[in-house]
Scaffold this active site. Sequence first.
Site, short mmCIF file in Angstrom:
data_model
loop_
_atom_site.label_atom_id
_atom_site.label_comp_id
_atom_site.label_asym_id
_atom_site.label_seq_id
_atom_site.Cartn_x
_atom_site.Cartn_y
_atom_site.Cartn_z
N ASN A 35 -43.90 12.42 1.39
CA ASN A 35 -42.45 12.52 1.16
C ASN A 35 -41.74 13.20 2.33
OD1 ASN A 35 -43.14 15.16 0.88
ND2 ASN A 35 -42.08 15.50 -1.06
N GLY A 39 -44.20 16.70 6.95
CA GLY A 39 -44.77 15.72 7.88
C GLY A 39 -43.69 14.92 8.57
N ALA A 83 -51.71 16.10 0.53
CA ALA A 83 -50.29 16.47 0.41
C ALA A 83 -50.18 17.80 -0.32
CB ALA A 83 -49.55 15.39 -0.37
N SER A 126 -58.62 25.42 0.82
CA SER A 126 -58.19 26.30 1.91
C SER A 126 -58.92 27.64 1.88
CB SER A 126 -56.69 26.55 1.79
OG SER A 126 -56.30 27.61 2.62
N TYR A 153 -49.71 29.98 -2.65
CA TYR A 153 -50.41 28.88 -1.95
C TYR A 153 -51.91 28.99 -2.20
CZ TYR A 153 -52.54 26.33 1.95
OH TYR A 153 -53.33 25.50 2.71
N LYS A 157 -54.29 26.48 -4.60
CA LYS A 157 -55.42 25.77 -3.99
C LYS A 157 -56.70 26.11 -4.74
CE LYS A 157 -53.70 23.46 -0.44
NZ LYS A 157 -53.92 22.04 -0.17
N ARG A 216 -59.30 35.05 12.83
CA ARG A 216 -59.31 33.75 12.17
C ARG A 216 -60.49 32.93 12.70
NH1 ARG A 216 -56.33 36.18 9.54
NH2 ARG A 216 -54.20 35.74 8.88
N ARG A 279 -46.28 39.19 8.49
CA ARG A 279 -45.60 38.36 7.51
C ARG A 279 -46.23 38.55 6.13
NH1 ARG A 279 -45.55 32.59 10.45
NH2 ARG A 279 -47.78 32.98 10.35
N1 LIG Z 1 -53.64 23.19 8.94
C1 LIG Z 1 -54.48 24.08 8.47
O1 LIG Z 1 -54.88 25.03 9.16
C2 LIG Z 1 -55.03 23.96 7.06
C3 LIG Z 1 -56.04 24.86 6.66
C4 LIG Z 1 -56.54 24.75 5.37
C5 LIG Z 1 -56.07 23.77 4.52
N2 LIG Z 1 -55.10 22.92 4.94
C6 LIG Z 1 -54.63 21.90 4.00
O2 LIG Z 1 -54.76 20.63 4.60
C7 LIG Z 1 -53.73 19.76 4.11
C8 LIG Z 1 -52.99 19.16 5.30
O3 LIG Z 1 -52.36 20.22 6.04
P1 LIG Z 1 -51.61 19.99 7.41
O4 LIG Z 1 -51.90 21.16 8.26
O5 LIG Z 1 -51.90 18.62 7.89
O6 LIG Z 1 -50.10 20.14 6.96
P2 LIG Z 1 -48.88 19.13 7.12
O7 LIG Z 1 -47.67 19.86 6.62
O8 LIG Z 1 -48.81 18.59 8.49
O9 LIG Z 1 -49.29 17.97 6.13
C9 LIG Z 1 -49.00 17.99 4.75
C10 LIG Z 1 -48.34 16.66 4.42
O10 LIG Z 1 -48.10 16.60 3.01
C11 LIG Z 1 -46.79 16.08 2.81
N3 LIG Z 1 -46.28 16.58 1.54
C12 LIG Z 1 -45.96 17.85 1.22
N4 LIG Z 1 -45.53 17.92 -0.05
C13 LIG Z 1 -45.57 16.65 -0.53
C14 LIG Z 1 -45.25 16.08 -1.78
N5 LIG Z 1 -44.78 16.83 -2.79
N6 LIG Z 1 -45.41 14.75 -1.95
C15 LIG Z 1 -45.88 13.98 -0.93
N7 LIG Z 1 -46.21 14.47 0.28
C16 LIG Z 1 -46.05 15.79 0.47
C17 LIG Z 1 -45.99 16.61 3.98
O11 LIG Z 1 -44.78 15.91 4.22
C18 LIG Z 1 -46.99 16.50 5.11
O12 LIG Z 1 -46.92 15.24 5.75
C19 LIG Z 1 -52.85 20.62 3.22
O13 LIG Z 1 -53.22 20.41 1.88
C20 LIG Z 1 -53.16 22.03 3.65
O14 LIG Z 1 -52.93 22.95 2.60
C21 LIG Z 1 -54.56 22.98 6.20
#
Ligand SMILES: NC(=O)c1ccc[n+]([C@@H]2O[C@H](COP(=O)([O-])OP(=O)(O)OC[C@H]3O[C@@H](n4cnc5c(N)ncnc54)[C@H](O)[C@@H]3O)[C@@H](O)[C@H]2O)c1
Length: 333
Positions: A35, A39, A83, A126, A153, A157, A216, A279
């Site tokens: 959505n 992203g 997502a 996560s 968050y 998770k 980290r 933060r």
């Molecule tokens: N980046 C990291 O370091 C990290 C670490 C641990 C876990 N994660 C998990 O990995 C996943 C991807 O993370 P990312 O870093 O690519 O983040 P990101 O924000 O780039 O990707 C998340 C995507 O989900 C979409 N989204 C959010 N809410 C939504 C909804 N209600 N309906 C449909 N789409 C929705 C966003 O638009 C986005 O494109 C997430 O679940 C995040 O919690 C990420």
Amino acid sequence: MQTTRCLVTGCAGFVGSHLCDALLALGCTVVGVDNFFSGHRRNMAAFADHPEFHFYETCVTNTGELAALLARHAPLRVCFHLAAVVSVSWSMEHPERTLEVNYQASQRLHAACREQGARAFVFAGSAAEYGETGAAAIREEAATPDTVQASPYGRAKYLSSRLIEHSGFGVSLRCFNIYGPRQDPGSPYSGVISRFCQQALAGEPVTIFGDGGQTRDFIYVADVVQAYLLAAGLAGPHKIPLCGAFNVGRGESTSILELAAVVAGVAGSALAPRFSPSRPGDIRHSLADVGKLEAATGFLAGVAMREGLEKTVEWMRREDRDRDEADSLRARA
Ligand SMILES: NC(=O)c1ccc[n+]([C@@H]2O[C@H](COP(=O)([O-])OP(=O)(O)OC[C@H]3O[C@@H](n4cnc5c(N)ncnc54)[C@H](O)[C@@H]3O)[C@@H](O)[C@H]2O)c1
């Protein structure tokens, strides 16, 4: 012969878009959902027009629409559920919405995929599920119902991971800090590496929240994608989907001060960091024990930190160049 059909929620995101690239390269059909909450359409530019990619702009809390697209694309073999509300700070301000998106929607999607007979369900868990852990490497069993996560968050998770683990269907990949190309440096909630790289390339000092002694476990996005494929049973020698919860990291600890120094070296910046208050919701230390995933699949992260940072900085430079070129073309038109 029918191709392997996969659902990827969060397909316009940083990790989700790299996963779509990899799945399409493997010859899978990909049904993508996003959505654009965090992203971007530009993340899908490389595959948006691929004949085996089908995109739906919708929210994962929209049960009716998800049920309809699951039925339209049945049978799905794998659901990759990425997502989510991804910002710890945003989740502190919006706990109820975070629970709705990151837990309740996951619960419903998991049940729907199971009912439809999907072979695998891979959830983006996560490191935040563990709360504050100290500097030692953390094992999967450390997250229990009594664990106090530092943010909604992390809590949401954890609830999803626990549901998946107890159901006996699906896997939660508890990723530590992921970085690489397409991680949005413009977002106020962005990952520390993309922020540091962007600041260093712009000729600004990097901003460290707190004293920089926080540590980290950083992992490059291509390694994470490989872990997702292994978990789904789409790669590796056994090709059997995993069940349960697994850490995904490098198993190496880096302080934010060390990171700032490496980024400065890679980006060619000589400026000293600037410090800001910590933060809320940020944890002090986070390091993965990566033994469980290695024992199950042989997975070990292959991209060293410096190599990953060089690729990330190179991508950011290319993005800046492309933006400048587009601006000058617009100005001349
Ligand atoms: N980046 C990291 O370091 C990290 C670490 C641990 C876990 N994660 C998990 O990995 C996943 C991807 O993370 P990312 O870093 O690519 O983040 P990101 O924000 O780039 O990707 C998340 C995507 O989900 C979409 N989204 C959010 N809410 C939504 C909804 N209600 N309906 C449909 N789409 C929705 C966003 O638009 C986005 O494109 C997430 O679940 C995040 O919690 C990420």
